[in-house]
Design an enzyme around this catalytic site. Structure first.
Site, mmCIF file in Angstrom:
data_model
loop_
_atom_site.group_PDB
_atom_site.id
_atom_site.type_symbol
_atom_site.label_atom_id
_atom_site.label_comp_id
_atom_site.label_asym_id
_atom_site.label_seq_id
_atom_site.Cartn_x
_atom_site.Cartn_y
_atom_site.Cartn_z
ATOM 1 N N GLU A 250 51.014 101.364 70.664
ATOM 2 C CA GLU A 250 52.232 100.552 70.793
ATOM 3 C C GLU A 250 53.224 101.336 71.635
ATOM 4 O O GLU A 250 53.853 102.293 71.161
ATOM 5 C CB GLU A 250 52.841 100.267 69.411
ATOM 6 C CG GLU A 250 52.152 99.173 68.620
ATOM 7 C CD GLU A 250 52.653 97.765 68.978
ATOM 8 O OE1 GLU A 250 53.569 97.660 69.812
ATOM 9 O OE2 GLU A 250 52.098 96.797 68.425
HETATM 10 ZN ZN LIG Z 1 51.207 93.140 70.685
#
Ligand SMILES: [Zn+2]
Length: 288
Positions: A250
């Site tokens: 992320e």
């Molecule tokens: Zn995502």
């Protein structure tokens, strides 16, 4: 974070997908890179073309080809670890696709390659190329909730209606792998049989991990921190149910790329972790 339990939930409300995205029809091969580069931070049309991505034979709902590149390991690594590297399963996470282009450039430039790669930077082209980039595909499906985890029919719609309160950004679809884009990822895992899957997202700025080996502690500035386990997610499907480790990266921002040095640090740390923690079926496996 606790895993989702389907027993908490009863009947579901009818699914209401978001409005379809407009159709994009690329006319020629070189057309791919023009719309993609317009959406991807720090990826020029030439950068895109130089990656020599090829159509996989699967198109998005709007007819945009899913693009991938296979890169072999050097001859001195005959039993190389197979890595499936994907980006942009959520169309509004532009950096998640752009950084995969940067890493693909690194693989192409390196004189010796210790891993075997299959790289697909844009799993959800319709979401990326919508007038305003959006998370879902053209059916309004969150592709990362559309993988066939056990009891999907019961758990995924129930989770959507009860926990997300029918958030259209998290609609899991009518059935598992109902979408061509998620089906391509599913089929690729079946056929290519990667030893590890790396899936890039944004903007939570962490690493997540599902699977049978040790999680990475950090890649660059990104620190391991569980995001959660969801019915129909790729990490849940591949990492937990197929025993194929999945690293979810992320990035900290969906539209602004990390500095170049950080892009390279994440890349080097990722390879180091793969080297130290992933084994191929041809080696003796010492499982934890
Ligand atoms: Zn995502």
């Amino acid at each position: 974070m606790a895993a989702f339990s389907g027993s908490l939930f009863a009947a579901t409300t009818p699914a209401k997908p978001a409005a379809p995205a407009p159709v994009v029809k690329p006319k020629t091969v070189t057309d791919w890179c023009t719309p993609l580069a317009a959406r991807l931070p720090k990826v020029s049309v030439d950068d895109c073309r130089n990656t020599k991505l090829q159509p996989t034979g699967t198109n998005s709902l709007n007819g945009f080809p899913l693009l991938a590149r296979d890169l072999s390991a050097s001859a001195k690594h005959p039993h190389a670890i197979k890595v499936l590297l994907i980006g942009g399963i959520h169309g509004d996470e532009q950096t998640a696709s752009a950084i995969v282009f940067k890493w693909l450039e690194n693989i192409q430039k390196s004189s010796e390659q210790e891993f075997q790669w299959k790289v697909a930077p844009i799993i959800n082209p319709d979401g990326l190329l919508a007038p305003k980039p959006r998370r879902m595909n053209a059916h309004g499906v969150d592709l990362n909730r559309n993988f066939p985890t056990p009891d999907w029919q019961k758990e995924a719609p129930a989770y959507w209606s009860r926990v997300t309160r029918s958030d259209p950004r998290r609609y899991p679809g009518k059935a598992p792998i109902s979408e061509p884009e998620s089906r391509w990822v599913y089929d690729t895992i079946e056929k290519y049989k990667p030893n590890v899957v790396i899936s890039v997202h944004a903007p939570f700025g962490v690493l997540d991990f599902d699977g049978p080996t040790s999680p990475p502690s950090r890649f660059g500035r990104l620190i391991y921190n569980r995001v959660g386990v969801y019915p129909g997610s790729l990490g849940n499907y591949s990492g937990i149910h197929k025993d194929i480790p999945v690293v979810t990266i992320e990035l900290p921002n969906a539209s602004q790329m990390p500095p170049d040095a950080e892009v390279q640090r994440i890349w080097l740390d990722m390879q180091k972790w793969i080297r130290q923690n992933i084994v191929t079926s041809t080696k003796t496996v010492k499982r934890l």
